[in-house]
Design a protein around this motif. Structure first.
Motif, short mmCIF file in Angstrom:
data_model
loop_
_atom_site.label_atom_id
_atom_site.label_comp_id
_atom_site.label_asym_id
_atom_site.label_seq_id
_atom_site.Cartn_x
_atom_site.Cartn_y
_atom_site.Cartn_z
N GLY A 165 73.07 4.56 49.65
CA GLY A 165 73.05 3.20 49.28
C GLY A 165 72.56 3.13 47.94
O GLY A 165 72.83 2.34 46.98
N GLU A 166 71.26 3.50 47.69
CA GLU A 166 70.47 3.46 46.32
C GLU A 166 71.21 4.23 45.50
O GLU A 166 71.09 3.78 44.15
CB GLU A 166 68.95 4.10 46.46
N ALA A 167 72.13 5.36 45.70
CA ALA A 167 72.73 6.07 44.70
C ALA A 167 73.99 5.13 44.04
O ALA A 167 74.03 4.86 42.92
CB ALA A 167 73.33 7.08 45.27
N LEU A 168 74.50 4.26 44.73
CA LEU A 168 75.68 3.43 44.51
C LEU A 168 75.04 2.39 43.72
O LEU A 168 75.76 2.09 42.75
CB LEU A 168 76.12 2.73 45.77
N VAL A 169 73.71 1.80 43.90
CA VAL A 169 73.24 0.84 43.05
C VAL A 169 72.94 1.50 41.65
O VAL A 169 73.19 0.74 40.65
CB VAL A 169 72.02 0.09 43.81
N ARG A 170 72.52 2.63 41.74
CA ARG A 170 72.33 3.25 40.62
C ARG A 170 73.41 3.49 39.63
O ARG A 170 73.36 3.34 38.28
CB ARG A 170 71.58 4.62 40.80
#
Length: 279
Positions: A165-170
């Motif tokens: 999830g955090e990777a997709l935001v980045r």
């Protein structure tokens, strides 16, 4: 003020019409499909290869087979030097020159829009395409990567591991960074488009300047000039893959692109206000 309402409404209507026409064109969709093909080709080539080439190819290429989320980032690194500037040059170079070549520029100026408002609307349309083009590469890369490879936690350049999830935001933040990186080139294309009534010439000149800027940026003899090139921070989005995130290049890039927008926007304004509209 109430007296400004009709002008504001006409400006909104003009912008809506510009975006509608831009994203209805077959050429626009052809450009977006061509950009989407980049991550797809990368993913398929890696999937069909017997073993990854360690240390060869663009950054993050080695990680694609272990984590499909890296396809989008790898595709951006491949697309930024040529393919993204090429598509941006086509759209930005066509903004004013395309209307002149089709004989619709005079009609647009007869409407209650004004030359300044028309310039602003045309630039916003080019900027919208920048966002669409960048998102196309990232989204297509993420989707094809998830289909062909395992997807899991992402290890950043600093060694820290983050969740999907955090990777997709980045990755969305990276798309925003690249979009901002292309705004200066869009302003240059808009200015060139006011100089000529031949859209192909404006497109070619914009693309040529993008290539020339990167060639100059690769010459150590001209290192003093590098920080002033609109392409200088194009690959700085890798700082968003560190923990903590390094925002320095993001701010420097935004400031540099804003400078190009102001300078070449002023050039376009000066040229367009004195331009004889014959078509």
């Amino acid at each position: 003020m109430p007296s400004d309402a009709p002008h504001r409404e006409s400006g909104v209507a003009l912008l809506r019409s510009e975006l509608w026409v831009l994203f209805r064109r077959r050429r626009t969709w052809a450009l977006l499909f061509a950009l989407a093909a980049i991550p797809i080709l990368i993913a398929v080539a890696i999937r069909l290869s017997s073993s990854p080439s360690r240390g060869r190819g663009p950054a993050f290429l080695d990680q694609v087979s272990q984590n499909g989320l890296f396809v989008g980032v790898t595709a951006l690194i491949v697309a930024i030097p040529l393919f993204l500037p090429l598509t941006i040059g086509v759209v930005a170079g066509d903004t004013i020159a395309g209307e002149a070549s089709h004989g619709t520029l005079r009609y647009l100026l007869i409407a209650p829009s004004g030359r300044v408002r028309l310039l602003v609307v045309k630039y916003i349309g080019a900027a919208a395409f920048c966002l669409a083009a960048t998102l196309t590469v990232v989204v297509a890369g993420t989707v094809i990567g998830a289909l062909l490879f395992p997807v899991g936690p992402v290890t950043l350049l600093s060694g820290t591991t983050i969740g999907v999830g955090e990777a997709l935001v980045r990755f969305l933040a990276i798309a925003g960074y690249v979009t901002i990186s292309l705004l200066g080139l869009s302003a240059i294309g808009l200015f060139i488009s006011t100089i000529t009534d031949v859209p192909v010439g404006a497109m070619a000149a914009t693309i040529s300047l993008a290539v020339a800027a990167q060639i100059v940026g690769a010459l150590p003899q001209l290192e003093w000039l590098h920080p002033w090139l609109f392409s200088h921070y194009w690959l700085g989005f890798v700082d968003l893959l560190r923990d903590p995130v390094s925002w320095a290049s993001f701010g420097d890039n935004a400031l540099l692109q804003a400078g190009y927008i102001v300078v070449f926007g002023a050039f376009a304004y000066g040229r367009f206000l004195t331009k004889d509209i014959l078509s």
